[in-house]
Design a protein around this motif. Sequence first.
Motif, PDB file in Angstrom:
ATOM      1  N   PHE A  66     -15.180 -57.136 -85.446  1.00  0.00           N
ATOM      2  CA  PHE A  66     -15.865 -58.020 -83.626  1.00  0.00           C
ATOM      3  C   PHE A  66     -17.769 -57.087 -84.171  1.00  0.00           C
ATOM      4  CE2 PHE A  66     -11.313 -56.884 -83.125  1.00  0.00           C
ATOM      5  CZ  PHE A  66     -11.052 -57.526 -82.093  1.00  0.00           C
ATOM      6  N   ARG A  67     -17.816 -58.099 -83.155  1.00  0.00           N
ATOM      7  CA  ARG A  67     -19.372 -57.556 -82.740  1.00  0.00           C
ATOM      8  C   ARG A  67     -19.463 -57.653 -81.574  1.00  0.00           C
ATOM      9  NH1 ARG A  67     -21.438 -61.728 -87.738  1.00  0.00           N
ATOM     10  NH2 ARG A  67     -20.910 -60.736 -89.649  1.00  0.00           N
ATOM     11  N   ASN A  68     -20.000 -56.790 -81.103  1.00  0.00           N
ATOM     12  CA  ASN A  68     -20.637 -56.786 -79.552  1.00  0.00           C
ATOM     13  C   ASN A  68     -19.571 -56.934 -78.726  1.00  0.00           C
ATOM     14  OD1 ASN A  68     -23.036 -56.003 -79.968  1.00  0.00           O
ATOM     15  ND2 ASN A  68     -23.880 -58.555 -80.598  1.00  0.00           N
ATOM     16  N   GLY A  69     -17.948 -56.195 -79.524  1.00  0.00           N
ATOM     17  CA  GLY A  69     -16.886 -56.984 -78.441  1.00  0.00           C
ATOM     18  C   GLY A  69     -15.948 -58.142 -78.679  1.00  0.00           C
ATOM     19  N   MET A 211     -26.860 -53.387 -61.456  1.00  0.00           N
ATOM     20  CA  MET A 211     -25.892 -52.938 -61.964  1.00  0.00           C
ATOM     21  C   MET A 211     -25.598 -53.081 -64.013  1.00  0.00           C
ATOM     22  SD  MET A 211     -23.460 -51.424 -59.755  1.00  0.00           S
ATOM     23  CE  MET A 211     -21.818 -50.039 -61.194  1.00  0.00           C
ATOM     24  N   LEU A 212     -25.433 -54.673 -63.617  1.00  0.00           N
ATOM     25  CA  LEU A 212     -25.233 -54.498 -65.022  1.00  0.00           C
ATOM     26  C   LEU A 212     -26.999 -54.694 -65.996  1.00  0.00           C
ATOM     27  CD1 LEU A 212     -23.705 -57.663 -65.574  1.00  0.00           C
ATOM     28  CD2 LEU A 212     -22.753 -55.855 -66.694  1.00  0.00           C
ATOM     29  N   ILE A 217     -22.903 -51.374 -66.695  1.00  0.00           N
ATOM     30  CA  ILE A 217     -21.958 -51.549 -67.126  1.00  0.00           C
ATOM     31  C   ILE A 217     -21.629 -52.480 -69.104  1.00  0.00           C
ATOM     32  CG2 ILE A 217     -20.446 -53.593 -66.621  1.00  0.00           C
ATOM     33  CD1 ILE A 217     -20.768 -51.784 -63.970  1.00  0.00           C
ATOM     34  N   ALA A 218     -20.983 -51.281 -69.187  1.00  0.00           N
ATOM     35  CA  ALA A 218     -20.837 -51.579 -70.531  1.00  0.00           C
ATOM     36  C   ALA A 218     -19.229 -52.318 -70.998  1.00  0.00           C
ATOM     37  CB  ALA A 218     -21.296 -50.630 -71.379  1.00  0.00           C
ATOM     38  N   ASN A 219     -19.331 -52.222 -72.462  1.00  0.00           N
ATOM     39  CA  ASN A 219     -18.400 -53.466 -73.495  1.00  0.00           C
ATOM     40  C   ASN A 219     -17.931 -53.956 -72.876  1.00  0.00           C
ATOM     41  OD1 ASN A 219     -19.620 -50.868 -75.152  1.00  0.00           O
ATOM     42  ND2 ASN A 219     -18.420 -49.540 -74.371  1.00  0.00           N
TER      43      ASN A 219
END
Length: 264
Positions: A66-69, A211-212, A217-219
């Motif tokens: 995986f790369r960046n999810g 928020m983004l 917000i993450a992942n």
Amino acid sequence: MNDDGQIVVVKYGGNALAGATESDAMEQFALDVVQMHREGARPVVVHGGGPQISQLMQARGKQPEFRNGLRVTDAETIEIVRTALMGQVNPQLVAAINARGGSAAGLSGEEVIRAIARDADLGFVGGVAAVDTTRLQDLLAQGLIPVVAPLGSNGSGQTYNINADTVAGALATALGAQRLVYLTDIEGLRRVVADASSLIRETSADELATMLAGGTIANGMIPKVQSCIDAVRSGVRTAHIIDGRIPHALRELLTNGPTGTVVQ
């Protein structure tokens, strides 16, 4: 809230949600979807399948990367992805709905989604370039419940693996859905990730975009949140991120009002 005759797009994850097992979770979800349909809503289900894809990859001697999810998807992997989704997850979900009194029809997103490559380094991982709703509208008109695997085609026969959250948002927008619902393994969005008391009950697309941009917000939540923003800005009345670990969470949402986080 009255959903009579309205389209509700629901994303069901590849991991077990409510219930002790994947089978139990799927049964409760199927019961809720059938009940929604009986009460007049027109549900469209988009499912994931990450764990099943990884298991099949490992069984065939490939290590998931995986790369960046996002799953790196080479030519061999895209065939594994399609096999896991259309040979395992999709028919199981269709069977679960049908066994509980519904009439579901499984289809690959390749039938409705024109995909575009996201990043050459990721291989056959795609984004949604366009949606043709003809097939979905035909199924809905027949009183069926479409169950869609998150795949797309570039129009030349090449299949792409697409994030299921992204697919759900794109279908909600294209179909003019009243609601977009994400069943997740958290109770909703928080202003402070580690603080349960900071749960956001109601928010707007603009606040989520802020928020983004600020990194709150993450992942894996990023595609969900971005899809909520895009859908609401494109005319979907409400988007919901709710805790699918709660038994019959979907039914609770539709009968007793907002739960989790609602974006409007």
